[in-house]
Each structure stands twice: as C-alpha cells, then as structure tokens.
Write an enzyme that holds these catalytic residues in place. Sequence first.
Site, short mmCIF file in Angstrom:
data_model
loop_
_atom_site.label_atom_id
_atom_site.label_comp_id
_atom_site.label_asym_id
_atom_site.label_seq_id
_atom_site.Cartn_x
_atom_site.Cartn_y
_atom_site.Cartn_z
N GLU A 1 4.92 -2.45 17.25
CA GLU A 1 4.50 -1.33 16.97
C GLU A 1 3.54 -0.57 17.51
O GLU A 1 3.02 -1.51 17.79
CB GLU A 1 5.14 -1.75 16.17
N SER B 1 18.34 6.06 17.47
CA SER B 1 18.76 5.39 16.18
C SER B 1 18.41 5.33 15.12
O SER B 1 19.01 5.79 14.28
CB SER B 1 17.80 3.74 16.27
N GLN C 1 16.14 -13.79 13.32
CA GLN C 1 17.10 -15.32 13.81
C GLN C 1 15.79 -15.90 14.61
O GLN C 1 15.25 -15.76 15.54
CB GLN C 1 18.02 -14.74 15.05
N TYR D 1 2.10 2.90 24.98
CA TYR D 1 3.25 2.33 24.24
C TYR D 1 4.20 2.56 25.36
O TYR D 1 4.73 3.98 25.09
CB TYR D 1 2.79 3.24 23.07
N TYR E 1 6.26 -4.66 27.47
CA TYR E 1 8.21 -3.76 26.77
C TYR E 1 8.84 -4.64 27.94
O TYR E 1 9.66 -5.45 28.72
CB TYR E 1 8.37 -3.57 26.92
#
Length: 347
Positions: free
Chosen positions: A127, A183, A64, A241, A158
Amino acid sequence: MPRASPLPWSPWGRPGVKTLVTAGVFVTMLWNLRCFLSPSNGSREDSKHTEPLLVLVWEWPSKQVPNVSGDVCHELYGVTGCWLTTERQLLHQADVVVFPHARLQPGQDRLPKERPPGQNWVWVSLESPSNSRALAGWNQTFNWVMTYRQDSDIFIPYGKLVPNRSATMNIPAKTNLVSWVISNYHRTQKRAEVYKNLSRYLHVNVYGKANNKPLCKDCLLPTTSKSRFYLAFENSIHRDYITEKLWRNSLLAGTVPVVLGPPRANYEQFIPADSFIHVDDFNSLEELAIFLKTMNSSRYQQFFAWQRRFSVKLYTDWRERICTICTAYPHLPRGHLYPDLQSWFNS
C-alpha cells in the site's frame, strides 16, 4: 554452534523429543533436505551455514493462506535453500520473520513477545503511505523493508516488463474509446476529480463496484482490452507507486494506459516513454480528451512498439514475493533497524 534444524518433524529433533515418522515420510524428508543443502545461486553466501534459510511469515498477507509446506520456493520459482513456514512455534529457529503491515493493526501486541538474537524482521507493504496507518509506532522495530519502492531492502513491484525475443505486436480489436475500472471511489481523491473533469469532454466506460458494474475475475481483461485507452489512475500519488492498474488492467490487456500517479520520469524507470500517456503531459484535460479522440491508427500503433521486445510479468502470488527474501538475503545489511519507519516511507 549450528542452530536447530528448521524441520519441525525432524526425526533427530531436540533431546527428549520422540518423533514418529513412516519410512515413506522419512525418505521424502531426506530427499527434500538433500535438495535444500545443494549449492545454488538462490542460497546464502555463507559457506559455514549449510542449512536452508528459514523464513517465518507471522501472518499471511492475504486472507487466503496457500500451502507453504515443503520446498515451495524451489518447486514454484527455482529458488533453492529457502524454507517458508507459517508455523509460529518455529520462531526461535527462524532466520527471518515477515510482518505484513495490514496484519499488524492495532499495534505492538501483534508482534512476538521476544526476539531471538540475530533474527531479522521484515516489514512488508504494497500500500502507499496514504493508505498505511499507524506507522509511527514501529520505530526501531524492523531490520528490513519490503515494498514497491525501488529503494526498499527487498523490492517487490506489482509487475515489470521482461525481455522476450519471440514477442510480437498484438493489438486487440477495439470497440470503444476509454474505460476505467474502479472499486473504491472517493470524491476527495485526485483521480475522482480528474475523471469528473475529463468526462466532460469524452465518454468513459466505467466498471467496478463503485459504478455498480462489477466485473468477474475472468471478465476484466477481455473488457478493458476492447478500449483504445485505459485510465490507469492510482488512488494516491507517491514515488514508485505504480500498481496493477498499469501492469494488468492496461498493458497486459493490450490497451494504452493514460496514467495518473508519480511524474512521467518515474514511470519511465519502469516502462518505455512511448508506451503510455501521462495526464501531466497536457495543459488541460480538454487538450488530453482531444488528443485521445483524434489519434489516428498509425500513431496509436506506435504505443505498442514495446510488445516486440518485452512481455508483462505480474506479481500476484505472495509466495513468490516472499521467496525473493532468500534471493536478496546475502546482500542485505546486517545489524540495522529503521529508526523512523514513517519518515522513511513518506520520503
């Protein structure tokens, strides 16, 4: 010679180009330009260059694409002297071009055919190296890197804890012991192995696509907040990370994170040592399970002491992340290319 104006609708544009604007648009444009040229901490430190920094996002990082026309960095985040655009026809006017790694597949054909002199290219990725393909093909291509790594030219975590003098401790009511939202479940991942063995000793409420219990966007935090502990397990283990699994699903929700990721010392560079539990703190997963199941109320509350001093800030809008390029710009190295991007990212 100053470079051409970055405003594609400039009424005084390039020679031979006729531009039609209404009086209202013309006045609005002049007002925006005045805002751009005003001194600000977010502007470049080059007094000879009074035009706003033009940052071209070659392809938007997410599916988006929001509205990036206008002075969005100033309007949304207080960063002045910064103009974002996705209009590729402005390539030759752009100071900086941003290339999200996820959009660079399959290779060099996704880059511009030519590179204007003095223009800086930024490689962007949130990533981990384990989930970043084809890095070897980008040697001697990018001037700067923009990642979750603290040693990046432009650091985009993040989330983070920000000082909050008016903060108070707030622990949501708990109805279960441990929860986990997952997920993409792959048996080869370390987190899958740890979960499988830990679940032998205690019950874990599992949600997400991997368990056929997807949560709506507004359901995630109310769900995880009901658990005393949350499994903030990263999909791969790399330095720095530390993703939304810690910041949003756990700390913001008001539950204690049980983390699986880089070493404890790395987490402590981001959050207080007494705000989380690390899987590596225990000799076995059975020992961890006993610790979670037998923790008394006073000990549990100690994990929330950070709430009296800090609040959680999430970075979720790519516009905000990209605007940080303008803030960092005066201090970024010039004339540098990463000779081996893959080696740097895997270091």
